[in-house]
Design an enzyme around this catalytic site. Sequence first.
Site, PDB file in Angstrom:
ATOM      1  CB  VAL A  73      -0.975  -0.007   1.214  1.00 22.98           C
ATOM      2  CG1 VAL A  73      -1.880   1.209   1.179  1.00 22.98           C
ATOM      3  CG2 VAL A  73      -1.811  -1.282   1.228  1.00 22.98           C
ATOM      4  CE  LYS A 129      -6.757  -4.949   6.892  1.00 19.79           C
ATOM      5  NZ  LYS A 129      -6.793  -5.290   5.490  1.00 19.79           N
ATOM      6  N   GLY A 168      -0.682  -9.905  -3.826  1.00 16.18           N
ATOM      7  CA  GLY A 168      -0.624  -8.812  -2.846  1.00 16.18           C
ATOM      8  C   GLY A 168      -1.943  -8.557  -2.137  1.00 16.18           C
ATOM      9  CE  LYS A 226     -10.639  -5.465   5.334  1.00 18.30           C
ATOM     10  NZ  LYS A 226     -10.410  -6.402   4.244  1.00 18.30           N
TER      11      LYS A 226
END
Length: 393
Positions: free
Chosen positions: A11, A93, A175, A193
């Site tokens: 990311v 998260k 990924g 989440k």
Amino acid sequence: MKIAVLGNGTVGNGVLDIIEQQMKPACKDIEIAYLLIREGKPKTKPIMCDDINTILQDTSVDLVVEVMGGIEPAHTYILKALRMKKHVVSANKAVIAKYMKEFQECADENNVCFLYEASCGGGIPWLHNLFQAKRIDDIHEISGIFNGTTNYILDHMTKEQKQFDVILRRAQELGYAEKDPSADIDGIDIQNKLKISASIAFDSDIVQDFPTFGIRTIHKNDIAYFTSLHKCVKLMAVAKKQDDRYGAAVEPLLYDADAMESSISENFNLACLNGTTIGDCKFYGQGAGKLPTANAVVQDIIDILYQLPKPEISLSKNLRHDTSLVKGVYIVRTNNKECRQILEDFYDREERFQGYSYIWTKCISAYQMHQFIKQIMDKDAGAFMARIHEVTK
Ligand code: NDP
Ligand code: HSE
């Protein structure tokens, strides 16, 4: 605006790509001053830095992006950055589900923003739309396919009729999977989440664990059996609110083959809400991966850069966890001979398919069924279960 990115992974590199390579005006106003890497790793770019204090003490840095993952030191770094009056954007998260209230309070005390769109639903502007829906509506229910890795696995096991391990390895190479993919396949990532989404939806700090069962033990024969029933299996998150109570669960659900959920392929996610006036509303998009996730991170940065109004968040309601709110009929694949006795009055019938035994239950709460499956798995660690989704209208 000068920013620092903590974490030189999937990311983090997506954020760098979008900001450095795209020529949109908003991105031109963002300068990446630092990229935090681990101590001892080679510094291959001038922005690389291995000391968090250099970043925290640089008063020209307005915003910190945390994309390292894990609980510590992410928790400490986020709090320190907020206390140094830096905005924080995170995709993590795991740490947000645990410390959401603490982060929000710290951000408010220091008059800075703490945003985390990428933490739920990858590139889907899900939290943004959840906040938007709440401006008018009470949210009664949220649900969805909140994990790209497991959706990719279930989809490709169905399409290619291959076993679980083969497809999991591919999801890791792409990924999508967490560093430790148990978080994906055991439903923990979805639980995190759902905690974040349900806390926002129901104005309550939902930190308590709820029934969670993943897809680690699914077999290609199970998929063939479900297909013979014209059903499609999806790993789902569900949270419901009634008055001052909420119920939640993460578990495999069986949808009719023509349901919208059944059509969600690859690593895509589907995030759904039900509100007082808007009714059912569903959001679809890439739930994982470098650029979609980085897109959500950069959207948060741009909101802060343009000083858009902060989302209204209140975690003050004291909701009671009601274990009876999520329920239904389950199908259990097991060779545990005591399964019928374990299920007691909830046993309904047994079907055989290609040499395997599938036990159907009567309607039972997710809470109780998850207790039973633990007992069943004591003797048959490879057992699998899924609940049949029923349309409630
Ligand atoms: P990666 O493992 O690819 O990247 C994390 C990076 O952070 C690695 O380079 C890691 O280094 C580095 N890192 C970890 N701890 C430290 C530390 N203490 N100091 C400096 N660097 C550190 O993960 P992702 O990029 O995939 O995920 C990042 C976060 O985003 C996670 O919280 C994940 O849950 C979340 N997320 C990921 C999505 C995805 O599709 N990948 C989607 C949505 C959210 P090293 O390799 O040496 O450990
Ligand atoms: N591992 C996660 C997934 C990343 O597969 O959905 C996105 O949160």
